[in-house]
Design an enzyme around this catalytic site. Structure first.
Site, PDB file in Angstrom:
ATOM      1  N   ASN A  72      -2.720  12.631  -3.202  1.00  0.00           N
ATOM      2  CA  ASN A  72      -3.513  13.191  -4.306  1.00  0.00           C
ATOM      3  C   ASN A  72      -4.283  14.570  -3.985  1.00  0.00           C
ATOM      4  O   ASN A  72      -4.264  15.572  -4.880  1.00  0.00           O
ATOM      5  CB  ASN A  72      -4.926  11.876  -4.419  1.00  0.00           C
ATOM      6  CG  ASN A  72      -4.860  11.132  -5.386  1.00  0.00           C
ATOM      7  OD1 ASN A  72      -3.997  11.286  -6.438  1.00  0.00           O
ATOM      8  ND2 ASN A  72      -5.242  10.233  -5.517  1.00  0.00           N
ATOM      9  N   GLU A 123      -4.802   2.448  -4.542  1.00  0.00           N
ATOM     10  CA  GLU A 123      -3.214   2.499  -4.192  1.00  0.00           C
ATOM     11  C   GLU A 123      -2.666   1.351  -3.838  1.00  0.00           C
ATOM     12  O   GLU A 123      -1.586   1.207  -3.181  1.00  0.00           O
ATOM     13  CB  GLU A 123      -2.768   3.685  -3.450  1.00  0.00           C
ATOM     14  CG  GLU A 123      -3.272   3.542  -2.127  1.00  0.00           C
ATOM     15  CD  GLU A 123      -4.638   4.144  -1.780  1.00  0.00           C
ATOM     16  OE1 GLU A 123      -5.363   4.207  -2.525  1.00  0.00           O
ATOM     17  OE2 GLU A 123      -4.683   4.418  -0.371  1.00  0.00           O
ATOM     18  N   ASP A 141      -1.953   9.751 -10.308  1.00  0.00           N
ATOM     19  CA  ASP A 141      -1.866   8.556 -11.664  1.00  0.00           C
ATOM     20  C   ASP A 141      -0.374   8.387 -11.651  1.00  0.00           C
ATOM     21  O   ASP A 141       0.030   7.120 -12.038  1.00  0.00           O
ATOM     22  CB  ASP A 141      -2.904   9.037 -12.558  1.00  0.00           C
ATOM     23  CG  ASP A 141      -4.132   8.922 -12.258  1.00  0.00           C
ATOM     24  OD1 ASP A 141      -4.425   8.372 -11.231  1.00  0.00           O
ATOM     25  OD2 ASP A 141      -5.138   9.393 -13.128  1.00  0.00           O
ATOM     26  N   ASP A 158       0.655  -1.028   0.019  1.00  0.00           N
ATOM     27  CA  ASP A 158      -0.222   0.089   0.102  1.00  0.00           C
ATOM     28  C   ASP A 158       0.985   1.258  -0.047  1.00  0.00           C
ATOM     29  O   ASP A 158       1.872   1.285   0.485  1.00  0.00           O
ATOM     30  CB  ASP A 158      -1.083   0.045   1.173  1.00  0.00           C
ATOM     31  CG  ASP A 158      -2.007   0.884   1.303  1.00  0.00           C
ATOM     32  OD1 ASP A 158      -2.804   0.743   0.443  1.00  0.00           O
ATOM     33  OD2 ASP A 158      -2.090   1.962   1.813  1.00  0.00           O
ATOM     34  N   HIS A 216      -4.827  14.759  -8.851  1.00  0.00           N
ATOM     35  CA  HIS A 216      -5.187  13.417  -9.350  1.00  0.00           C
ATOM     36  C   HIS A 216      -4.052  12.885 -10.627  1.00  0.00           C
ATOM     37  O   HIS A 216      -3.745  11.798 -10.611  1.00  0.00           O
ATOM     38  CB  HIS A 216      -6.294  13.204  -9.719  1.00  0.00           C
ATOM     39  CG  HIS A 216      -7.319  13.082  -8.700  1.00  0.00           C
ATOM     40  ND1 HIS A 216      -7.375  11.745  -7.857  1.00  0.00           N
ATOM     41  CD2 HIS A 216      -8.112  13.850  -7.926  1.00  0.00           C
ATOM     42  CE1 HIS A 216      -8.071  12.072  -6.818  1.00  0.00           C
ATOM     43  NE2 HIS A 216      -8.602  13.318  -6.842  1.00  0.00           N
TER      44      HIS A 216
END
Ligand SMILES: [Mg+2]
Length: 318
Positions: free
Chosen positions: A195, A231, A204, A187, A200
């Site tokens: 974010n 994630e 990404d 994780d 975003h």
């Protein structure tokens, strides 16, 4: 001749697409040679003169299409087709039957067994090439859709669906062999904060780079890394003992650390870090299904988070 055929059937025989692989199966060498003349310029041609050899060749070469004679000494074409269709490895390969004459009963039986098409002797090069080209084009579309369905669109690694399939296959194999199976759940630490802070698109890009770093840490072709969700990533490591799994976890940690992606809001590190839960088991020894395996790895991941993140926690269940 070649030019006109390529104009007629542009898809499968285009120079910029990989050469189709064709398996020709016929107990008469002269028939194989005739078909070879039709395809040798545009395709990689393989041959078998009996059913057993055809099945072996099909499973090892995984051709794009099989041209199969019906009447053969020993195993006939119907039986070969039935066996091809019942093996998951070869069931997706289109089979075109070659028959000496048109017979409706034969064709119905062939289609019922999963044949894609029929070609009648004597071989007409243009018709044969058209029918084969159609089947190759269809197969390539199906293969493409299949691969898209198993790949995560954002990161290009395996998706959750492929993970679910792979972990079942490796679980069953490890169960048969009573061998070690390891799973790492990963994780990205404080990814929501990342974010929120960077936006975003940056988020990404961060996931793409982390996915790539994890993937390059796995050396063996049968190790799998998948995007498990958001994630979260998962690595399935067959035949991997606890020390091997710990080594790979440290490799992953090192390579994500090496990315040095700034994370101003982390609080753990100035850079993006990951937490990992690692479990190694022998199926059937302590746990007896993949859901429990995933839960065990998740528990270790939770522990790693609780212990301060940017670390891995391990458990051996055997
Ligand atoms: Mg024959």
């Amino acid at each position: 001749m070649k030019t006109s055929l390529n104009i007629l059937f542009p898809d499968a025989f285009r120079a910029d697409s990989p050469r189709p692989r064709i398996l020709l199966v016929d107990d008469q060498m002269i028939n194989i040679l005739t078909l070879n003349e039709v395809f040798k310029e545009d395709c990689d041609v393989f041959m078998a003169t009996n059913g057993e050899h055809a099945l072996e060749q099909a499973a090892s070469l995984l051709p794009d299409v099989i041209l199969l004679d019906i009447v053969m000494d020993g195993m006939d074409g119907y039986t070969v087709c039935e066996k091809l269709k019942s093996n998951p490895l070869t069931s997706g390969i289109p089979v075109i039957f070659i028959t000496a004459h048109f017979d409706e009963v034969d064709e119905v039986r062939g289609f019922e067994l999963g044949a894609a098409d029929f070609i009648h002797k004597p071989i007409n090069a243009v018709i044969t090439k058209a029918r084969v080209s159609n089947q190759i084009a269809l197969k390539r579309q199906t293969d493409l859709l299949h691969s898209i369905a198993l790949i995560d669109g954002l990161t290009g690694i395996a998706n959750r669906r492929q993970f679910n399939q792979a972990i079942q296959v490796h679980w069953q194999q490890a169960n048969r062999e009573k061998s070690d199976l390891s799973l790492i759940m990963i994780d990205v630490d404080y990814f929501k904060r990342y974010n929120d802070h960077y936006g975003h698109p940056e988020g990404d890009e961060c996931l793409r780079r982390v996915a790539h770093a994890i993937k390059t840490s796995l050396q063996r072709p049968y190790d799998l890394v998948a995007r498990y969700g958001g994630e979260e990533f998962a690595c399935v490591l067959p035949k991997t003992a606890p020390d091997g799994a710990a080594f790979i976890a440290s490799q992953i940690q090192t390579s994500v650390h090496g990315l040095a992606i700034p994370h101003a809001e982390s609080g753990v590190s100035p850079h993006v870090t990951i937490s990992m839960g690692v479990v190694t088991t022998i199926p059937g020894s302590v746990i007896d299904n993949t859901a429990d395996l995933i839960e065990a790895a998740d528990k270790q991941l939770y522990q790693a988070k609780k212990d301060g993140r940017a670390r891995a926690c391990f458990i051996e269940l055997k």
